[in-house]
Scaffold this motif. Structure first.
Motif, PDB file in Angstrom:
ATOM      1  N   LYS A 128      -3.287   4.055  -7.726  1.00 39.73           N
ATOM      2  CA  LYS A 128      -2.484   3.225  -6.840  1.00 39.73           C
ATOM      3  C   LYS A 128      -3.372   2.626  -5.744  1.00 39.73           C
ATOM      4  O   LYS A 128      -4.494   3.089  -5.532  1.00 39.73           O
ATOM      5  CB  LYS A 128      -1.382   4.052  -6.162  1.00 39.73           C
ATOM      6  CG  LYS A 128      -0.360   4.676  -7.091  1.00 39.73           C
ATOM      7  CD  LYS A 128       0.616   5.518  -6.289  1.00 39.73           C
ATOM      8  CE  LYS A 128       1.640   6.196  -7.180  1.00 39.73           C
ATOM      9  NZ  LYS A 128       2.565   7.047  -6.388  1.00 39.73           N
ATOM     10  N   ARG A 129      -2.824   1.649  -5.046  1.00 40.96           N
ATOM     11  CA  ARG A 129      -3.490   1.101  -3.866  1.00 40.96           C
ATOM     12  C   ARG A 129      -3.053   1.907  -2.641  1.00 40.96           C
ATOM     13  O   ARG A 129      -1.866   2.037  -2.354  1.00 40.96           O
ATOM     14  CB  ARG A 129      -3.138  -0.373  -3.677  1.00 40.96           C
ATOM     15  CG  ARG A 129      -3.743  -0.970  -2.407  1.00 40.96           C
ATOM     16  CD  ARG A 129      -3.408  -2.430  -2.268  1.00 40.96           C
ATOM     17  NE  ARG A 129      -4.167  -3.203  -3.245  1.00 40.96           N
ATOM     18  CZ  ARG A 129      -4.082  -4.532  -3.379  1.00 40.96           C
ATOM     19  NH1 ARG A 129      -3.250  -5.217  -2.608  1.00 40.96           N
ATOM     20  NH2 ARG A 129      -4.814  -5.159  -4.269  1.00 40.96           N
ATOM     21  N   TYR A 130      -4.032   2.423  -1.910  1.00 41.50           N
ATOM     22  CA  TYR A 130      -3.732   3.342  -0.812  1.00 41.50           C
ATOM     23  C   TYR A 130      -4.190   2.831   0.549  1.00 41.50           C
ATOM     24  O   TYR A 130      -5.220   2.160   0.668  1.00 41.50           O
ATOM     25  CB  TYR A 130      -4.436   4.690  -1.040  1.00 41.50           C
ATOM     26  CG  TYR A 130      -3.830   5.546  -2.119  1.00 41.50           C
ATOM     27  CD1 TYR A 130      -2.703   6.318  -1.873  1.00 41.50           C
ATOM     28  CD2 TYR A 130      -4.403   5.593  -3.389  1.00 41.50           C
ATOM     29  CE1 TYR A 130      -2.158   7.122  -2.868  1.00 41.50           C
ATOM     30  CE2 TYR A 130      -3.864   6.395  -4.391  1.00 41.50           C
ATOM     31  CZ  TYR A 130      -2.741   7.161  -4.115  1.00 41.50           C
ATOM     32  OH  TYR A 130      -2.209   7.957  -5.098  1.00 41.50           O
ATOM     33  N   PHE A 131      -3.436   3.229   1.553  1.00 40.24           N
ATOM     34  CA  PHE A 131      -3.901   3.299   2.934  1.00 40.24           C
ATOM     35  C   PHE A 131      -4.161   4.781   3.160  1.00 40.24           C
ATOM     36  O   PHE A 131      -3.237   5.575   3.306  1.00 40.24           O
ATOM     37  CB  PHE A 131      -2.839   2.775   3.911  1.00 40.24           C
ATOM     38  CG  PHE A 131      -3.278   2.758   5.351  1.00 40.24           C
ATOM     39  CD1 PHE A 131      -3.715   1.579   5.936  1.00 40.24           C
ATOM     40  CD2 PHE A 131      -3.235   3.910   6.124  1.00 40.24           C
ATOM     41  CE1 PHE A 131      -4.124   1.553   7.271  1.00 40.24           C
ATOM     42  CE2 PHE A 131      -3.639   3.896   7.450  1.00 40.24           C
ATOM     43  CZ  PHE A 131      -4.080   2.709   8.027  1.00 40.24           C
ATOM     44  N   ASN A 142      -8.401  -0.273  -6.867  1.00 41.38           N
ATOM     45  CA  ASN A 142      -7.126  -0.715  -6.305  1.00 41.38           C
ATOM     46  C   ASN A 142      -7.261  -1.359  -4.929  1.00 41.38           C
ATOM     47  O   ASN A 142      -6.253  -1.624  -4.280  1.00 41.38           O
ATOM     48  CB  ASN A 142      -6.164   0.475  -6.234  1.00 41.38           C
ATOM     49  CG  ASN A 142      -5.760   0.958  -7.618  1.00 41.38           C
ATOM     50  OD1 ASN A 142      -5.032   0.284  -8.326  1.00 41.38           O
ATOM     51  ND2 ASN A 142      -6.270   2.120  -8.007  1.00 41.38           N
ATOM     52  N   SER A 176      -8.268  -0.224  -2.057  1.00 43.43           N
ATOM     53  CA  SER A 176      -7.666   0.619  -1.028  1.00 43.43           C
ATOM     54  C   SER A 176      -8.449   0.525   0.274  1.00 43.43           C
ATOM     55  O   SER A 176      -9.518  -0.082   0.346  1.00 43.43           O
ATOM     56  CB  SER A 176      -7.614   2.071  -1.511  1.00 43.43           C
ATOM     57  OG  SER A 176      -6.744   2.193  -2.616  1.00 43.43           O
ATOM     58  N   TYR A 187       0.825  -1.213   0.000  1.00 40.82           N
ATOM     59  CA  TYR A 187       0.000   0.000   0.000  1.00 40.82           C
ATOM     60  C   TYR A 187       0.857   1.261   0.000  1.00 40.82           C
ATOM     61  O   TYR A 187       1.971   1.284   0.508  1.00 40.82           O
ATOM     62  CB  TYR A 187      -0.901   0.031   1.240  1.00 40.82           C
ATOM     63  CG  TYR A 187      -1.996  -1.003   1.221  1.00 40.82           C
ATOM     64  CD1 TYR A 187      -3.303  -0.665   0.892  1.00 40.82           C
ATOM     65  CD2 TYR A 187      -1.726  -2.339   1.527  1.00 40.82           C
ATOM     66  CE1 TYR A 187      -4.311  -1.617   0.874  1.00 40.82           C
ATOM     67  CE2 TYR A 187      -2.724  -3.305   1.501  1.00 40.82           C
ATOM     68  CZ  TYR A 187      -4.012  -2.933   1.176  1.00 40.82           C
ATOM     69  OH  TYR A 187      -5.005  -3.884   1.154  1.00 40.82           O
ATOM     70  N   ILE A 238     -10.272   4.253  -5.656  1.00 32.10           N
ATOM     71  CA  ILE A 238     -10.194   3.554  -4.368  1.00 32.10           C
ATOM     72  C   ILE A 238     -10.673   2.109  -4.516  1.00 32.10           C
ATOM     73  O   ILE A 238     -10.022   1.173  -4.051  1.00 32.10           O
ATOM     74  CB  ILE A 238     -11.015   4.308  -3.298  1.00 32.10           C
ATOM     75  CG1 ILE A 238     -10.334   5.644  -2.960  1.00 32.10           C
ATOM     76  CG2 ILE A 238     -11.195   3.462  -2.043  1.00 32.10           C
ATOM     77  CD1 ILE A 238     -11.177   6.573  -2.097  1.00 32.10           C
TER      78      ILE A 238
END
Length: 200
Positions: A132-135, A161, A163, A67, A158
């Motif tokens: 992107k993949r997020y925290f 990905n 997230s 992440y 969100i």
């Protein structure tokens, strides 16, 4: 008791990392002439220990190195420094509406030698996440009007990905209700501590 502990932990973290302790300021007294300002919370430090607890909850089933960490309303940068130093996120970035917060963050980031951490002045109501993949970490940075705009603009990325949103220091239930209306796959929460993790 918890609030006092969180404050003491922040002081410990600031001292340990040779950071600057800034005083809380009213967001409405800042120079930015944007509509979002009236929905913003005070300029200050979020509680690092609450971020620590939320990541601990997250890591029971997930790995941070998959992440990208982003702090929406990153204040003076303490959470960014903690996430960068203590966890293996792909990247660490913070955005904040106020120039003063960005300047303070950059100063603290420089003092802590976290050279890969990025902070940028952005209005969350208009901000678009990268693919992107997020925290996504939020320490109650603004009222529901901005939360709704941020999620409306970014929910497709969100979800695409997978997230996660970590929403902390839930002063009211309104913002949590707004997040909840954007359908998610799983919710982990601690109501006593006012912490929620929304998985998409």
């Amino acid at each position: 008791f918890l609030r006092k502990f969180y404050v003491l932990y922040n002081l410990y973290f600031i001292k340990k990392n040779n950071l600057i302790k800034y005083e809380l300021e009213d967001s409405h007294n800042q120079n930015e002439k944007v509509n979002s300002k009236k929905f913003s919370r005070a300029l200050g430090d979020g509680w690092v220990y609450m971020l620590k607890l939320s990541i601990k909850m997250f890591e029971k089933e997930n790995n941070t190195n998959n992440y990208n960490f982003i702090d929406i309303g990153s204040g003076n940068g303490l959470q960014l420094i903690y996430a960068y130093k203590q966890h293996n996120f792909k990247t660490c970035k913070g955005i904040d509406l106020f120039k003063k917060s960005i300047m303070r963050s950059r100063e603290n980031i420089e003092k802590s030698n976290c050279h890969d951490v990025i902070v940028a002045q952005n209005d969350a109501s208009k901000y678009l996440l990268d693919d992107k993949r997020y925290f996504i970490f939020m320490f109650n940075p603004f009222a529901g009007e901005i939360m709704n705009k941020f999620l409306t603009n970014n929910i497709d990325i969100i979800r695409k990905n997978n997230s996660v949103i970590a929403y902390i220091n839930q002063i009211s239930s309104n913002e949590v209700k707004i997040i909840s209306k954007f359908s998610f796959k799983k919710l982990i929460k601690n109501e006593f501590l006012g912490m929620s993790l929304f998985f998409y």
